[in-house]
Enzyme design. Structure first.
Site, PDB file in Angstrom:
ATOM      1  N   ASP A 114     -43.627  52.011  74.916  1.00  0.00           N
ATOM      2  CA  ASP A 114     -44.562  51.504  75.922  1.00  0.00           C
ATOM      3  C   ASP A 114     -45.837  51.061  75.220  1.00  0.00           C
ATOM      4  OD1 ASP A 114     -43.706  51.977  78.837  1.00  0.00           O
ATOM      5  OD2 ASP A 114     -43.190  53.896  77.909  1.00  0.00           O
TER       6      ASP A 114
ATOM      7  N   GLU B 105     -30.143  52.055  80.331  1.00  0.00           N
ATOM      8  CA  GLU B 105     -30.802  53.287  79.899  1.00  0.00           C
ATOM      9  C   GLU B 105     -30.202  54.436  80.697  1.00  0.00           C
ATOM     10  OE1 GLU B 105     -34.929  52.913  80.874  1.00  0.00           O
ATOM     11  OE2 GLU B 105     -35.295  51.330  79.393  1.00  0.00           O
TER      12      GLU B 105
ATOM     13  N   ARG C   1     -35.113  60.459  75.921  1.00  0.00           N
ATOM     14  CA  ARG C   1     -36.196  59.938  75.128  1.00  0.00           C
ATOM     15  C   ARG C   1     -36.267  60.748  73.871  1.00  0.00           C
ATOM     16  NH1 ARG C   1     -40.739  57.505  76.908  1.00  0.00           N
ATOM     17  NH2 ARG C   1     -40.070  57.680  79.084  1.00  0.00           N
TER      18      ARG C   1
ATOM     19  N   GLU D 280     -40.909  48.901  86.184  1.00  0.00           N
ATOM     20  CA  GLU D 280     -39.723  48.352  86.844  1.00  0.00           C
ATOM     21  C   GLU D 280     -40.104  47.271  87.852  1.00  0.00           C
ATOM     22  OE1 GLU D 280     -37.061  52.438  86.553  1.00  0.00           O
ATOM     23  OE2 GLU D 280     -38.357  52.153  88.293  1.00  0.00           O
TER      24      GLU D 280
END
EC number: 3.2.1.2
Length: 503
Positions: free
Chosen positions: A51, A378, A418, A184
């Site tokens: 990010d 994902e 993650r 999103e």
């Protein structure tokens, strides 16, 4: 044979921690991240995703960009020989599933909201959501003379200029453009920060003055100046049948309801189209792929109203494909689609939620492939078990390996959420290594797979009518095998227990 098998190779990326750059825009975890990247490289991983927070980089003031911390992170990724997927994160971190740190959008942007709170998405009760600017201000010059779209475009242009070294070196291969909360393309219809809990249907979020005026103008143009935004769609934690809008033969099936749902979902598609056009101009000629992320709203999928999808802005019904329309818009920009919940099985979901993640994944992936897109995926929740990995493997190559060339369909890539110490330890790491190997069709790491061509200019604007033709008829999804033909063996000795970790 290896040459033919290479066409079955699916790239694997790992999402870096949300706070890899600190809340004061410093990179202080160099040794820790270097060691973790080394273990990812040893596991055969192709790259990482990160990010790139708007609230950090442009936090000090309009166009006062500070990329120094991200340059340090990118240097480490480059040194490790990994590829990089960069998310243009125009949203707040904090308030969604797995958010462990709070990074708001820039303070000087939020300050505009002190005098004009309608710059934020608003529910029917008047509660503002400060995670992301309402798409109603996309073209409003409210931010020191700039519109929201101009701010996003300027940010991306500064990123390209400052990260030229990594773009030219082929380290950065993917630019994922944030288009809403959690990055999103959706409305913030199910905010945990406002008390939403699974499996609530969520709420329509279009009651700021800008979107309300847009709707009134659209209704008047359609010959119905008397139509208002819905007042019968319930609250965040309702079930569909509790509402007049979503119940059997409810408002959503009436002329007025269909008009509203078309307007609401079309605004989202146009929002994505507009910002991707800017992204395409910025990264034109770079060897990167543009991408957007679509949320995996799997609850209430097994009822005719698909309530939770509708409130999020996905106008998807049993006879209308709300994802293929988005996919068609993406074809204009040579962009790819990134979807989530690739690890979920229907059997793991509670009956009350009427949830069907497997069918949803099948539908969305099929929609993307039918439009000729690269489709990536994902996982939604952190998992370390073979069951989850095998579900991902099945979705990565729905009809299995083709030893003679490309499989019928395959994901362009998969990003694991993650990176954590827990992933890199003991049995978790061993199982993950095996998973990566299977995604690579047992061929080992190969950085030459699926090279990215220079980005071409977007095609001419596509009329919304042409985009909407993709909605109907709703075609059956492509067939998916029940299980993968290259499974990860379960060494966890926990029986049927599912290991779930925070992302």
């Amino acid at each position: 044979m290896a040459g033919n098998m290479l066409a079955n190779y699916v790239q694997v990326y790992v999402m870096l921690p949300l706070d890899v750059v600190s809340v004061d825009n410093k990179f202080e975890k160099g040794d820790e991240i270097r060691a973790q990247l080394k273990k990812l490289t040893e596991a055969g991983v192709d790259g990482v995703m990160i990010d790139v927070w708007w609230g950090l980089v442009e936090g000090k003031g309009p166009k006062a960009y500070d990329w120094s911390a991200y340059k340090q992170v990118f240097d480490l990724v480059h040194e490790a020989g990994l590829k990089l997927q960069a998310i243009m994160s125009f949203h707040q971190c904090g308030g969604n599933v797995g958010d462990v740190v709070n990074i708001p959008i820039p303070q000087w942007v939020r300050d505009v909201g002190a005098t004009d709170p309608d710059i934020f998405y608003t529910n029917r009760g008047g509660t503002r959501n400060i995670e992301y600017l309402t798409l109603g201000v996309d073209d409003q010059p409210l931010f020191h003379g700039r519109t929201a779209v101009q701010m996003y475009a300027d940010y991306m242009a500064s990123f390209r200029e400052n990260m030229k070294k990594f773009l030219d070196a082929g380290t950065i291969v993917d630019i994922e453009v944030g288009l809403g909360p959690a990055g999103e393309m959706r409305y913030p219809s199910y905010p945990q920060s406002q008390g939403w809990v699974f499996p609530g249907i969520g709420e329509f979020i279009c009651y700021d003055k800008y979107l309300e005026a847009d709707f009134k103008a659209a209704a008047a143009k359609a010959g119905h100046p008397e139509w208002e935004l819905p007042d019968d769609a319930g609250e965040y934690n309702d079930t569909p049948e509790k509402t007049q809008f979503f119940k059997d033969n409810g408002t959503y099936l009436t002329e007025k309801g269909k008009f509203f749902l078309s307007w609401y979902s079309n605004k989202l598609i146009k929002h994505g189209d507009k910002i991707l056009d800017e992204a395409n101009k910025v990264f034109l000629g770079c060897r990167v792929q543009l991408a957007i992320k679509i949320s995996g709203i799997h609850w209430w999928y097994r009822v005719p109203n698909h309530a939770a999808e509708l409130t999020a802005g996905y106008y998807n019904l049993d006879d209308r494909d709300g994802y293929r329309t988005i996919a068609r818009m993406l074809t204009r920009h040579h962009a790819s689609m990134n979807f989530t919940c690739a690890e979920m099985r229907d059997s793991e979901q509670s009956e009350e939620a009427k949830s069907a993640p497997e069918e949803l994944v099948q539908q969305v992936l099929s929609a993307g492939w039918r439009e000729g897109l690269h489709v990536a995926c994902e996982n939604a929740l952190g998992r370390y078990d073979a069951t989850a990995y095998n579900t991902i493997l099945r979705n990565a190559r729905p009809k299995g390996i083709n030893k003679n060339g490309p499989p019928e369909h395959k994901l362009f890539g998969f990003t694991y959420l993650r990176l954590s110490n827990e992933l890199l330890e003991g049995q978790n790491y061993a199982t993950f290594q095996t998973f990566v190997e299977k995604m690579h069709a047992n061929l080992g790491h190969d950085p030459s797979v699926d090279p990215v061509a220079p980005l071409e200019r977007s095609k001419p604007e596509m009329p919304i009518e042409m985009i909407l033709k993709a909605a109907q008829p709703k075609l059956e999804p492509f067939p998916f095998d029940k299980n993968t033909d290259l499974p990860v063996k379960d060494h966890t000795d926990v029986g049927d227990e599912v290991l779930v970790a925070p992302v």
